[in-house]
Design an enzyme around this catalytic site. Structure first.
Site, PDB file in Angstrom:
ATOM      1  CG  ASP A 151       6.527  21.778 100.804  1.00  0.00           C
ATOM      2  OD1 ASP A 151       6.274  20.844 100.912  1.00  0.00           O
ATOM      3  OD2 ASP A 151       5.163  21.929  99.008  1.00  0.00           O
TER       4      ASP A 151
ATOM      5  CE1 TYR B  73       3.374  19.267  92.516  1.00  0.00           C
ATOM      6  CE2 TYR B  73       2.055  20.621  94.098  1.00  0.00           C
ATOM      7  CZ  TYR B  73       2.259  19.420  92.714  1.00  0.00           C
ATOM      8  OH  TYR B  73       0.866  19.520  92.697  1.00  0.00           O
TER       9      TYR B  73
ATOM     10  NE  ARG C  49     -18.769  23.405 106.014  1.00  0.00           N
ATOM     11  CZ  ARG C  49     -18.993  25.046 106.835  1.00  0.00           C
ATOM     12  NH1 ARG C  49     -17.835  25.827 107.402  1.00  0.00           N
ATOM     13  NH2 ARG C  49     -19.654  25.518 108.092  1.00  0.00           N
TER      14      ARG C  49
END
Length: 387
Positions: free
Chosen positions: A177, A105, A51
């Site tokens: 992006d 998106y 993690r």
């Protein structure tokens, strides 16, 4: 990014950057560290835990992506949306303001429309791709600007260097992006952008068998992002890190073929009387072709087109495809086709889609690495449905 990587070409970085040296068996690939428990103290002197994004496989693939994006630091997570949402969680709080390009998106649109307001974060949308419009949308509490270029699904192009220059002067972070372009075709950080985000599910992996995301930026920004990712826990498993690294090794080779095939497909469609519109930045009649040519090394494997006729006609075209498979997602070695109104932008209200220019007969293509002539024959056969 490791010092030696900065002197390598992109193909060499794809193969070698970040690879973990296997000193036990001498393997040339990064081993899969299938453990969730690591001894303390360990060899590194740090607490290692999946993690925390610091097991060797996670670090290796993050370093490879950082090297490809000319970034100081990278990190990988469980999906593209996990990467995107981590940026807003890391840098925005109640009372802050963000500016977003309107044609994003669909998942990003949903996040900005539904979750950010719930957190007390104000959102402004910019319909234009003019830098002046982004500047006009800024407020004293604007924290960041988030954009895509080429955009999904209409392949609109934004001048990244001009955007970065304007935002830096105002002290606002910029996020791009870069999924459609990939680091092979475009490096936003080199143009002054602060953070690059990827849906690694797509081209970075390239084989349609993995869901993941990635971020790349300078180290000081990663010091803010990484603790948030560790806190929320969208970690990438050792096995998925292995798949992602394996896919990245052929990224430069794959993108060369994607670029070549998409240009051939776009040129074919642009000259076909059965087609109303084609959206691809590599075409010289694209309204921002000159900007794309300046900031991109290749124009990518994504394009959209509208066959003549209505939505029913477009569905008949889709039904006649053989090689272009009707499927969600993109960026794999196989060619895919979809209706954005039914997939990526299905959650966007119809009136908003129409305003964005996403019509019901718009077909988005993810052009794969098959033989070019076979793809063109498939298109010709499908377009016979318009007659």
């Amino acid at each position: 990014m490791a010092k030696e990587s900065s002197n390598w070409g992109l193909s060499t970085r794809c193969v070698h950057a970040g690879t973990f040296e296997d000193t036990m068996a001498g393997g040339v690939n990064t081993p899969i560290f299938a453990s969730s428990a690591f001894q303390v103290p360990g060899p590194t002197g740090r607490v290692v835990y999946p993690r925390y994004q610091n097991i060797p496989g996670q670090v290796a693939v993050a370093q490879k992506i950082a090297a490809l994006e000319n970034a100081q630091a990278g990190i990988v997570v469980s999906s593209g949306m996990a990467a995107i949402s981590s940026i807003f969680l890391a840098f925005c709080q109640t009372g802050d303001h963000v500016v977003l390009q309107s044609d994003l998106y669909g998942g990003t649109l949903g996040l900005a429309q539904r979750d950010l307001p719930r957190r007390g974060i104000d959102v402004s949308w910019v319909d234009s791709h003019r830098i002046e419009e982004f500047e006009a949308a800024l407020r004293p509490k604007t924290r960041l600007i988030y954009v895509e270029t080429p955009s999904n699904p209409l392949m609109k192009i934004l001048d990244l260097e001009a955007l970065a220059r304007m935002a830096q002067a105002r002290g606002v972070l910029t996020v791009v992006d870069n999924t459609f372009a990939t680091p092979i075709n475009q490096n936003p950080l080199d143009l002054g952008i602060d953070i690059v985000v990827h849906s690694g599910t797509k081209y970075l992996n390239g084989h349609s068998d993995l869901c993941c995301g990635a971020l790349a930026c300078r180290s000081t920004l990663m010091e803010t992002i990484a603790p948030v990712i560790s806190l929320y826990g969208p970690s990438l498993s050792p096995y998925d890190c292995f798949l992602l690294e394996r896919g990245l090794k052929t990224l430069a080779l794959r993108m060369a073929r994607h670029n070549q095939n998409a240009m051939a497909v776009a040129s074919y469609l642009a000259q076909d009387s059965r087609v109303a519109r084609v959206y691809y930045p590599g075409l010289t009649d694209h309204p921002k072709h000159a900007i794309a040519a300046r900031q991109m090394r290749g124009f990518g494997g994504m394009l959209s087109f509208e066959p003549k006729g209505n939505a029913e006609t477009a569905h008949r075209v889709m039904e006649r495809f053989t090689l272009f498979k009707p499927a969600v997602s993109l960026g794999g070695v196989e060619s895919l086709a979809c209706f954005p109104v039914e997939t990526s932008h299905a959650s966007v209200p119809p009136n908003q889609r129409e305003k964005m220019g996403i019509r019901d007969n718009l077909i988005r293509l993810s052009v794969g690495i098959e033989d070019t002539e076979d793809l063109l024959k498939d298109l010709d056969r499908a377009l016979q449905a318009t007659v």
